[in-house]
Enzyme design. Structure first.
Site, PDB file in Angstrom:
ATOM      1  N   ASP A 172     -13.940  19.978  37.135  1.00 31.73           N
ATOM      2  CA  ASP A 172     -13.393  18.729  36.578  1.00 31.73           C
ATOM      3  C   ASP A 172     -13.060  18.890  35.096  1.00 31.73           C
ATOM      4  O   ASP A 172     -12.503  17.992  34.476  1.00 31.73           O
ATOM      5  CB  ASP A 172     -14.309  17.524  36.853  1.00 31.73           C
ATOM      6  CG  ASP A 172     -15.694  17.675  36.278  1.00 31.73           C
ATOM      7  OD1 ASP A 172     -15.978  18.715  35.659  1.00 31.73           O
ATOM      8  OD2 ASP A 172     -16.510  16.743  36.442  1.00 31.73           O
ATOM      9  N   LYS A 174     -18.909  21.187  44.351  1.00 31.53           N
ATOM     10  CA  LYS A 174     -19.958  21.289  43.330  1.00 31.53           C
ATOM     11  C   LYS A 174     -20.246  19.884  42.810  1.00 31.53           C
ATOM     12  O   LYS A 174     -19.325  19.077  42.671  1.00 31.53           O
ATOM     13  CB  LYS A 174     -19.524  22.194  42.178  1.00 31.53           C
ATOM     14  CG  LYS A 174     -20.539  22.233  41.012  1.00 31.53           C
ATOM     15  CD  LYS A 174     -20.282  23.356  40.036  1.00 31.53           C
ATOM     16  CE  LYS A 174     -19.254  23.046  38.976  1.00 31.53           C
ATOM     17  NZ  LYS A 174     -19.591  21.893  38.108  1.00 31.53           N
ATOM     18  N   GLU A 179     -23.050  17.691  39.898  1.00 31.50           N
ATOM     19  CA  GLU A 179     -23.899  17.903  38.717  1.00 31.50           C
ATOM     20  C   GLU A 179     -25.253  17.206  38.832  1.00 31.50           C
ATOM     21  O   GLU A 179     -25.351  16.107  39.383  1.00 31.50           O
ATOM     22  CB  GLU A 179     -23.180  17.383  37.458  1.00 31.50           C
ATOM     23  CG  GLU A 179     -21.942  18.185  37.107  1.00 31.50           C
ATOM     24  CD  GLU A 179     -21.333  17.776  35.759  1.00 31.50           C
ATOM     25  OE1 GLU A 179     -21.934  16.971  35.010  1.00 31.50           O
ATOM     26  OE2 GLU A 179     -20.233  18.274  35.465  1.00 31.50           O
ATOM     27  N   GLU A 210     -25.705  25.815  32.868  1.00 34.04           N
ATOM     28  CA  GLU A 210     -24.821  25.685  31.702  1.00 34.04           C
ATOM     29  C   GLU A 210     -25.607  25.455  30.420  1.00 34.04           C
ATOM     30  O   GLU A 210     -26.455  24.553  30.346  1.00 34.04           O
ATOM     31  CB  GLU A 210     -23.810  24.542  31.921  1.00 34.04           C
ATOM     32  CG  GLU A 210     -22.858  24.397  30.721  1.00 34.04           C
ATOM     33  CD  GLU A 210     -21.584  23.617  31.004  1.00 34.04           C
ATOM     34  OE1 GLU A 210     -21.354  23.236  32.168  1.00 34.04           O
ATOM     35  OE2 GLU A 210     -20.820  23.403  30.038  1.00 34.04           O
ATOM     36  N   ASP A 258     -14.955  20.496  42.269  1.00 33.16           N
ATOM     37  CA  ASP A 258     -15.932  19.578  41.657  1.00 33.16           C
ATOM     38  C   ASP A 258     -15.791  18.155  42.184  1.00 33.16           C
ATOM     39  O   ASP A 258     -14.667  17.649  42.312  1.00 33.16           O
ATOM     40  CB  ASP A 258     -15.666  19.512  40.141  1.00 33.16           C
ATOM     41  CG  ASP A 258     -16.699  20.273  39.340  1.00 33.16           C
ATOM     42  OD1 ASP A 258     -17.788  20.585  39.859  1.00 33.16           O
ATOM     43  OD2 ASP A 258     -16.400  20.570  38.164  1.00 33.16           O
TER      44      ASP A 258
HETATM   45  O1  KIV Z   1     -15.688  21.763  35.261  1.00 33.02           O
HETATM   46  C1  KIV Z   1     -15.910  22.959  35.031  1.00 33.02           C
HETATM   47  O2  KIV Z   1     -15.024  23.745  34.679  1.00 33.02           O
HETATM   48  C2  KIV Z   1     -17.283  23.425  35.194  1.00 33.02           C
HETATM   49  C3  KIV Z   1     -17.622  24.774  34.641  1.00 33.02           C
HETATM   50  C4  KIV Z   1     -17.749  24.682  33.180  1.00 33.02           C
HETATM   51  C5  KIV Z   1     -18.839  25.335  35.274  1.00 33.02           C
HETATM   52  O3  KIV Z   1     -18.097  22.720  35.716  1.00 33.02           O
END
Ligand code: KIV
Length: 262
Positions: A44, A113, A115, A182, A83
């Protein structure tokens, strides 16, 4: 052969570092895939690098799906992970299932993915994996929490380090196939990497993770602002500006297109 979560687990067992980069459109995805990376994340972060927003919060699910579809059209080899955007999975379990389901049904991404690692998120990961949706976790600095955490390094004191470790363990127990770590201290990332049997993918988390990820715009020199841990391998912004100035001069001086024989 397509990279799968099972192959990533084998790479961890063999100590073969996992190469991950982001992509936001067909052109970038094609080049990143042809260069042979293992995982392509439709992060994202595209809210900032491709859409010009201040942070990742405004990007919509429809926009993520649109960009993920374009990325998937350019990828043959890498595992594509997309994401889940801010507040498209935290409201309720059914919202998370609906969102992850839309990504898997409307794009060719093979995984999602999300968070965070507190118990509600771990429960969501548990449910999604039970439904056959491969999930990558993300702990430490989680950009969707920018208004509470900022972009500061996480896990610096003992209590916070303990929290990050327990979140990572909870995500593994819930069935995540890999976890992004991260902006946490390298020693903490090493501890987590040694404790988990699933791969850790670090960004600003030192060299002991099972793999590394960077935002491709940072690697290529296309970002307006890059985090301190990113490495620029190319100054593409300067090259693009020079090429466009060259083209403009050619047009203004009638050097392009070349004059045809009359
Ligand atoms: O959104 C993204 O690019 C990420 C990476 C920084 C892992 O979550």
């Amino acid at each position: 052969m397509r990279v799968t979560p099972r192959i990533l687990r084998e790479y961890k067992l063999k100590s073969r570092p996992i190469v991950t980069l982001t992509a936001w459109d067909y052109a970038i995805a094609r080049l990143v895939d042809q260069a042979g990376v293992d995982v392509i994340l439709v992060g994202d972060s595209l809210a900032m690098v491709a859409l010009g927003y201040e942070n990742t919060l405004p990007v919509s699910l429809d926009a993520m799906i649109h960009h993920t579809q374009a990325v998937c059209r350019g990828v043959e080899h890498a595992l594509v992970v997309s994401d889940l955007p801010f507040l498209t999975y935290q409201e309720s379990m059914s919202q998370a299932i609906h969102t992850a389901g839309r990504i898997l049904k409307e794009t060719s991404a093979q995984a999602i993915k999300l968070e965070g690692g507190h118990p509600a998120i771990a429960a969501t990961v548990d449910r999604l994996t039970m439904l056959g949706i491969p999930v990558m976790g993300h702990v430490g600095l989680t950009p969707q929490s920018v208004h509470t955490l900022g972009y500061r390094q996480q896990g610096k004191n003992e209590a916070d380090a303990t929290r990050v470790v327990s979140e990572a363990i909870a995500l593994e127990q819930a069935g995540a196939f890999a976890i992004v770590l991260e902006h946490i201290p390298a020693a903490l990332a090493r501890t987590i990497t040694e404790k988990l049997s699933i791969p850790t993918i670090g960004i600003g988390a030192g060299s002991h993770c099972d793999g590394q990820v960077l935002v491709t715009a940072d690697v290529l020199g296309l970002s307006e602002k890059s985090p301190p841990f990113a490495k620029k391998y190319l100054q593409l912004d300067t090259l693009i500006t020079e090429a466009i100035k060259h083209y403009s001069t050619d047009v203004r001086q009638r050097k392009f297109p070349a004059s045809e024989a009359e």
